[in-house]
Scaffold this motif. Sequence first.
Motif, PDB file in Angstrom:
ATOM      1  N   ASN A 212       5.604  22.853  30.938  1.00  0.00           N
ATOM      2  CA  ASN A 212       4.152  22.685  30.843  1.00  0.00           C
ATOM      3  C   ASN A 212       3.519  22.722  32.224  1.00  0.00           C
ATOM      4  O   ASN A 212       4.148  22.406  33.240  1.00  0.00           O
ATOM      5  N   ARG A 213       2.263  23.109  32.258  1.00  0.00           N
ATOM      6  CA  ARG A 213       1.576  23.320  33.530  1.00  0.00           C
ATOM      7  C   ARG A 213       1.269  22.021  34.265  1.00  0.00           C
ATOM      8  O   ARG A 213       0.912  22.037  35.441  1.00  0.00           O
ATOM      9  N   TYR A 214       1.395  20.872  33.566  1.00  0.00           N
ATOM     10  CA  TYR A 214       1.145  19.591  34.230  1.00  0.00           C
ATOM     11  C   TYR A 214       2.389  19.072  34.951  1.00  0.00           C
ATOM     12  O   TYR A 214       2.305  18.102  35.700  1.00  0.00           O
ATOM     13  N   GLY A 215       3.519  19.683  34.681  1.00  0.00           N
ATOM     14  CA  GLY A 215       4.749  19.218  35.297  1.00  0.00           C
ATOM     15  C   GLY A 215       5.301  17.958  34.675  1.00  0.00           C
ATOM     16  O   GLY A 215       6.106  17.241  35.300  1.00  0.00           O
ATOM     17  N   PHE A 216       4.908  17.632  33.418  1.00  0.00           N
ATOM     18  CA  PHE A 216       5.428  16.441  32.731  1.00  0.00           C
ATOM     19  C   PHE A 216       6.856  16.705  32.244  1.00  0.00           C
ATOM     20  O   PHE A 216       7.149  17.807  31.796  1.00  0.00           O
ATOM     21  N   PRO A 217       7.718  15.679  32.326  1.00  0.00           N
ATOM     22  CA  PRO A 217       7.507  14.404  33.010  1.00  0.00           C
ATOM     23  C   PRO A 217       7.569  14.579  34.525  1.00  0.00           C
ATOM     24  O   PRO A 217       8.350  15.377  35.039  1.00  0.00           O
ATOM     25  N   ALA A 218       6.747  13.835  35.215  1.00  0.00           N
ATOM     26  CA  ALA A 218       6.603  13.972  36.660  1.00  0.00           C
ATOM     27  C   ALA A 218       7.913  13.659  37.374  1.00  0.00           C
ATOM     28  O   ALA A 218       8.754  12.895  36.886  1.00  0.00           O
ATOM     29  N   ALA A 219       8.059  14.278  38.533  1.00  0.00           N
ATOM     30  CA  ALA A 219       9.292  14.074  39.306  1.00  0.00           C
ATOM     31  C   ALA A 219       9.505  12.607  39.634  1.00  0.00           C
ATOM     32  O   ALA A 219      10.637  12.101  39.607  1.00  0.00           O
ATOM     33  N   ALA A 220       8.423  11.883  39.927  1.00  0.00           N
ATOM     34  CA  ALA A 220       8.553  10.461  40.251  1.00  0.00           C
ATOM     35  C   ALA A 220       9.029   9.661  39.043  1.00  0.00           C
ATOM     36  O   ALA A 220       9.801   8.702  39.183  1.00  0.00           O
ATOM     37  N   VAL A 221       8.575  10.053  37.856  1.00  0.00           N
ATOM     38  CA  VAL A 221       9.025   9.379  36.632  1.00  0.00           C
ATOM     39  C   VAL A 221      10.504   9.647  36.407  1.00  0.00           C
ATOM     40  O   VAL A 221      11.286   8.732  36.080  1.00  0.00           O
ATOM     41  N   ARG A 222      10.922  10.881  36.582  1.00  0.00           N
ATOM     42  CA  ARG A 222      12.342  11.223  36.424  1.00  0.00           C
ATOM     43  C   ARG A 222      13.198  10.403  37.397  1.00  0.00           C
ATOM     44  O   ARG A 222      14.263   9.872  37.037  1.00  0.00           O
ATOM     45  N   ALA A 223      12.721  10.303  38.634  1.00  0.00           N
ATOM     46  CA  ALA A 223      13.488   9.576  39.640  1.00  0.00           C
ATOM     47  C   ALA A 223      13.582   8.095  39.300  1.00  0.00           C
ATOM     48  O   ALA A 223      14.656   7.473  39.444  1.00  0.00           O
ATOM     49  N   ALA A 224      12.478   7.498  38.850  1.00  0.00           N
ATOM     50  CA  ALA A 224      12.482   6.071  38.520  1.00  0.00           C
ATOM     51  C   ALA A 224      13.431   5.779  37.361  1.00  0.00           C
ATOM     52  O   ALA A 224      14.141   4.766  37.359  1.00  0.00           O
ATOM     53  N   LEU A 225      13.453   6.653  36.376  1.00  0.00           N
ATOM     54  CA  LEU A 225      14.353   6.456  35.240  1.00  0.00           C
ATOM     55  C   LEU A 225      15.807   6.648  35.652  1.00  0.00           C
ATOM     56  O   LEU A 225      16.697   5.896  35.227  1.00  0.00           O
ATOM     57  N   ALA A 226      16.042   7.681  36.474  1.00  0.00           N
ATOM     58  CA  ALA A 226      17.413   7.924  36.926  1.00  0.00           C
ATOM     59  C   ALA A 226      17.933   6.751  37.747  1.00  0.00           C
ATOM     60  O   ALA A 226      19.105   6.369  37.654  1.00  0.00           O
ATOM     61  N   GLU A 227      17.063   6.165  38.555  1.00  0.00           N
ATOM     62  CA  GLU A 227      17.459   5.025  39.375  1.00  0.00           C
ATOM     63  C   GLU A 227      17.897   3.854  38.510  1.00  0.00           C
ATOM     64  O   GLU A 227      18.769   3.057  38.908  1.00  0.00           O
ATOM     65  N   ARG A 228      17.347   3.733  37.328  1.00  0.00           N
ATOM     66  CA  ARG A 228      17.680   2.634  36.421  1.00  0.00           C
ATOM     67  C   ARG A 228      18.745   3.024  35.401  1.00  0.00           C
ATOM     68  O   ARG A 228      19.037   2.241  34.489  1.00  0.00           O
ATOM     69  N   GLY A 229      19.261   4.234  35.497  1.00  0.00           N
ATOM     70  CA  GLY A 229      20.314   4.661  34.587  1.00  0.00           C
ATOM     71  C   GLY A 229      19.832   4.931  33.179  1.00  0.00           C
ATOM     72  O   GLY A 229      20.616   4.849  32.224  1.00  0.00           O
ATOM     73  N   VAL A 230      18.544   5.256  33.034  1.00  0.00           N
ATOM     74  CA  VAL A 230      17.960   5.514  31.710  1.00  0.00           C
ATOM     75  C   VAL A 230      18.052   7.004  31.403  1.00  0.00           C
ATOM     76  O   VAL A 230      17.627   7.839  32.217  1.00  0.00           O
ATOM     77  N   THR A 231      18.613   7.349  30.263  1.00  0.00           N
ATOM     78  CA  THR A 231      18.704   8.741  29.828  1.00  0.00           C
ATOM     79  C   THR A 231      17.321   9.248  29.448  1.00  0.00           C
ATOM     80  O   THR A 231      16.575   8.565  28.735  1.00  0.00           O
ATOM     81  N   LEU A 232      16.972  10.434  29.912  1.00  0.00           N
ATOM     82  CA  LEU A 232      15.665  11.029  29.613  1.00  0.00           C
ATOM     83  C   LEU A 232      15.854  12.284  28.775  1.00  0.00           C
ATOM     84  O   LEU A 232      16.635  13.166  29.124  1.00  0.00           O
ATOM     85  N   ARG A 233      15.145  12.361  27.663  1.00  0.00           N
ATOM     86  CA  ARG A 233      15.110  13.571  26.838  1.00  0.00           C
ATOM     87  C   ARG A 233      13.658  13.953  26.613  1.00  0.00           C
ATOM     88  O   ARG A 233      12.777  13.076  26.471  1.00  0.00           O
ATOM     89  N   THR A 234      13.382  15.260  26.569  1.00  0.00           N
ATOM     90  CA  THR A 234      12.027  15.756  26.311  1.00  0.00           C
ATOM     91  C   THR A 234      12.035  16.613  25.057  1.00  0.00           C
ATOM     92  O   THR A 234      13.009  17.327  24.778  1.00  0.00           O
ATOM     93  N   THR A 235      10.933  16.560  24.315  1.00  0.00           N
ATOM     94  CA  THR A 235      10.846  17.365  23.095  1.00  0.00           C
ATOM     95  C   THR A 235      10.778  18.851  23.408  1.00  0.00           C
ATOM     96  O   THR A 235      11.221  19.673  22.611  1.00  0.00           O
ATOM     97  N   GLY A 236      10.197  19.202  24.568  1.00  0.00           N
ATOM     98  CA  GLY A 236      10.122  20.607  24.920  1.00  0.00           C
ATOM     99  C   GLY A 236      11.488  21.239  25.077  1.00  0.00           C
ATOM    100  O   GLY A 236      11.688  22.407  24.749  1.00  0.00           O
ATOM    101  N   GLU A 237      12.455  20.482  25.573  1.00  0.00           N
ATOM    102  CA  GLU A 237      13.801  21.008  25.782  1.00  0.00           C
ATOM    103  C   GLU A 237      14.705  20.761  24.591  1.00  0.00           C
ATOM    104  O   GLU A 237      15.531  21.604  24.243  1.00  0.00           O
ATOM    105  N   ALA A 238      14.583  19.605  23.938  1.00  0.00           N
ATOM    106  CA  ALA A 238      15.513  19.230  22.870  1.00  0.00           C
ATOM    107  C   ALA A 238      14.967  19.498  21.478  1.00  0.00           C
ATOM    108  O   ALA A 238      15.711  19.441  20.504  1.00  0.00           O
ATOM    109  N   GLY A 239      13.674  19.810  21.350  1.00  0.00           N
ATOM    110  CA  GLY A 239      13.079  19.891  20.030  1.00  0.00           C
ATOM    111  C   GLY A 239      12.816  18.498  19.494  1.00  0.00           C
ATOM    112  O   GLY A 239      12.658  17.526  20.249  1.00  0.00           O
ATOM    113  N   CYS A 240      12.763  18.377  18.190  1.00  0.00           N
ATOM    114  CA  CYS A 240      12.536  17.063  17.576  1.00  0.00           C
ATOM    115  C   CYS A 240      13.690  16.135  17.936  1.00  0.00           C
ATOM    116  O   CYS A 240      14.866  16.484  17.798  1.00  0.00           O
TER     117      CYS A 240
END
Length: 979
Positions: free
Chosen positions: A920-948
């Motif tokens: 998406n043109r907004y760059g969601f999820p933002a790089a800072a959000v990805r980094a904050a989640l990775a720092e806490r060991g939280v798995t991130l999934r997006t609907t754009g990549e994984a579908g439902c």
Amino acid sequence: MNLARTPSLLFRQVCMLAWVGGLFAARHPLPALCAFALLLAGDWPRARVPARFVLLCLCYAAGWGVALAALPETPPTPAWVTGKAQRVTGIVDDVDGLPDGRLRIMLRDVHPVFPEGGASPVVTAGDEGDGSEAEGLPVDVAEGEDRADSRPARPTVAENAAGLGEGAGQPETARAGSHLPPEAPAMGGDTGRGVQPAPLAPPAPPLPGRLVWTWEHPVALPLTGQTVTATLAVKPVRGFANPGGQDSAAYWQRRDAHFRAWARDDMPRAEVTGAPSGPAALRAWLRERLVDTLGGPQGITRGGGVLLAILFGDRFHLDSAMLDLFARTDLLHSLALSGQHLAVAGLFAGAAVLLVGRFTPGVFLRLPRRKLLFVLSLPPAAAYLWLGNAPPSLVRAALMLLFWTVLALADRPGVLLDGLLWAVGCILLFDPDAVYDLGLQLSALAVASIALSLPFAAWLHGGGHHGDFRPGTAPPLAGVTGSTGTLSTGTLSTGTEGISDAGGPDTATLRDGVWQRVRRALMLMALTTLAVQVALLPVQLMGFGRASPWFALNLLWLPFADLVVLPLGALGLVCEAADLTRPLAGPLLMVAALPCEGLMWLLEWMEGAGLLAVPAMLRPHWTAALGYGALVVAFASLPGRLFHFPARGRASHHAPHGATPAGTLLAGARAAAPCLPPLARRLLPFALALLLAGPVLRLYAATDGTVRVSVLDVGQGQAIAIDLPGDRRLLVDGGGFNSPRFDAGRDLVAPALTANRSPRLDMVLNTHPDTDHLRGLIHILDRFAVDAFATNGDAPRGLNARDLSRVLARTGMEATPMYAGEVLPLGDGLALRVLHPPQKHRGSSNNKALVLRLERDGRGLAVLCGDAEAPALRDILRSGAPLKAEVLVLPHHGSASSLLPAFYDAVAPRLAIASCGVDNRYGFPAAAVRAALAERGVTLRTTGEAGCIMLGWDDGGRGPLTLDTSRDRGAADTSAFGE
């Protein structure tokens, strides 16, 4: 032998069906295997022979292997495809007119244009080319589309030549939109923003496959064979992936189109060069003359637009609202170039046969009239195939006609079914992946249903007892296309009644009154229409989620379309081709457009009266389609064995004199029920078992005690379905786009919610009234049975406010606001807790969004944040409400403005989900959000990549978290058998 029964297939035809089942197994192995088992059961007297059984299995395996080898692969994306607007060039492969004044242009050999410096110029991210498309939207739809009800003029060939300056044949200087001042830049917008060269080492490879470019309000008309250079934001084609939904990417893959672009007006600064192909130029010239006769590009009426769509398949002068009316009345098929249009060929051939019978009847001694009818229908059919630019639907119909002609000349019985199988086999031999084409499936099923209904048609005709008629031998011209006709000793007449095979008058037919012939023709049309609707019902429900109760309007419209609109329109086209006869074209075309105008008036009146509201329907499980098909075949085997149709005018020896047909049928059913035909006895157990599979699966899902949360793939938006034990369901948001053509609720959310489920919801919640959360809910509230509707108390604005108010007024539903501190009990310890907003909260629309926590006996399962941003999240932290949960649906799609690490710490999720569009043109999820989640060991999934993204907790929410996604298990598909 009782010829009124359903004809047996030859063993070679059964082998071909086994091969087709194998083709289908490449993507849907379980449905294909069940279909193969049904085929074996139906033909068991032959299939039980070991050699034949082995041969059938080999055919099935061969089809499977061929399909696996032919499955299209997603090609790699060239490095120069960045999603930013840049200058590209390609050769036009095909052009189609789309509703609302749009062109769909297929380009091949697309590559970037390099300036002298050897770099591909890319428009800056702020230019109009960037972000013109909404992420995930179909290739023909764009988020930023104008909703104004305008009908732009379609550009002409003359504009390509005269309007472009030096003409279409001058390759260097021809330019679309040359009405602009000469100093207009070749790139960038009117704002004067510059062009930044992006380093790229030449030579750049061309795009693999084709580029599908949708041009809204075009200023030029590129034709097949010409070269187009334009500023386009090229992106890979990527569809949505939801259970029970359709993935448009697979459709475009079959057409070898792997990349997309969208533009409007003169935004692409298109240059059209080179000479078009001769046929394309001739078709465009003829179309322009017809449009001029109908009132010109700006003055064409609605009836003229419908006529243009019927004759050419060109919907440029229609709008989406008109097409929606056709779809809701099951008349949309009449606007597609298909077998119906070949009725014109049959009518012209019938007129030619009449002339031959009058002036040279001796011809019938060498070639009987029915064979001559087939032969003479081929040239006009070929001409129409060329005129329509050979779309797949018309090619299918022409192939069937060709095989029917060959079989008729060879005096082969079973022309209708045999010709259908030959045509389908030929198509799949050259394009095995076409087996997943819903259009081919519908065409084949429609013709097969007509063939199976012919024994009943023979009885209605009343020309003899049931043993006089051979099913499957009917010529196609009337039966397939829907044109009127009568049954005569196993053939559908096409206007040559009254002429014997020897050329003399048929005395019996001439004595028959006109009214009797019209009555029989109408009865035949009613029967075939009903047969087609019955046969296609499960496929329509699975593919489109609706079945119109107004299909009977075909009985009103098709006679006008086949006997008035098409013939007069075709004659008008012939007259348009020459200046000498062109004065005759106007009256012919105007008369042809009158029924079209009348139909539009009728549909609009029905819409205004509220008669066309089609509620959402359950989309049956794929087992229902197979079971239903087996049931239809079993029922079709009954004539002659169970009903013993009596001849008109003579008493049946199975019924007392004077008995009504209904009484005869009932008496026959009672007498013969214990002795069903062998085919019916073999198929009925399988049919019943398959029909029960869907309800059993629904019952299991409702009673297994699993709590399910599905974050649907709706592009740049949010829609979350919550399934609770006891068959209770909630929907939080519905996604949405600004497009007037693509409704996220209708096209994405509803199919997912109705996949083997009834269209009913216990509650719908809207976190806040932004379009990407609310727009899709309007369709759900309008078409589903909804018990309650809750909001954050914020009122929508503009078009959303108007449409939502209309739906709430019609349904009598009220929007109930919910505020922080409220708890919605869901039963068995489950609850939905409102964390935000507090009552009388002041802030932006995003910061007033509902934030919800799904919990079980205090255990947090998921926190759903809507579009809440950092200020709202701080308020939630200060409130002291319990936040800990296993899953966090990221606030505001994962934007940087919603980043608050302290909130992540308070929730402490194992999994974070961002509902956003791919790339998406907004760059969601933002790089800072990805980094904050990775720092806490939280798995991130997006609907754009994984579908439902489907989450589950068994034992009523007590069990551990489970995760599944649509793309991981391939849940999305485009065929009628959606899994």
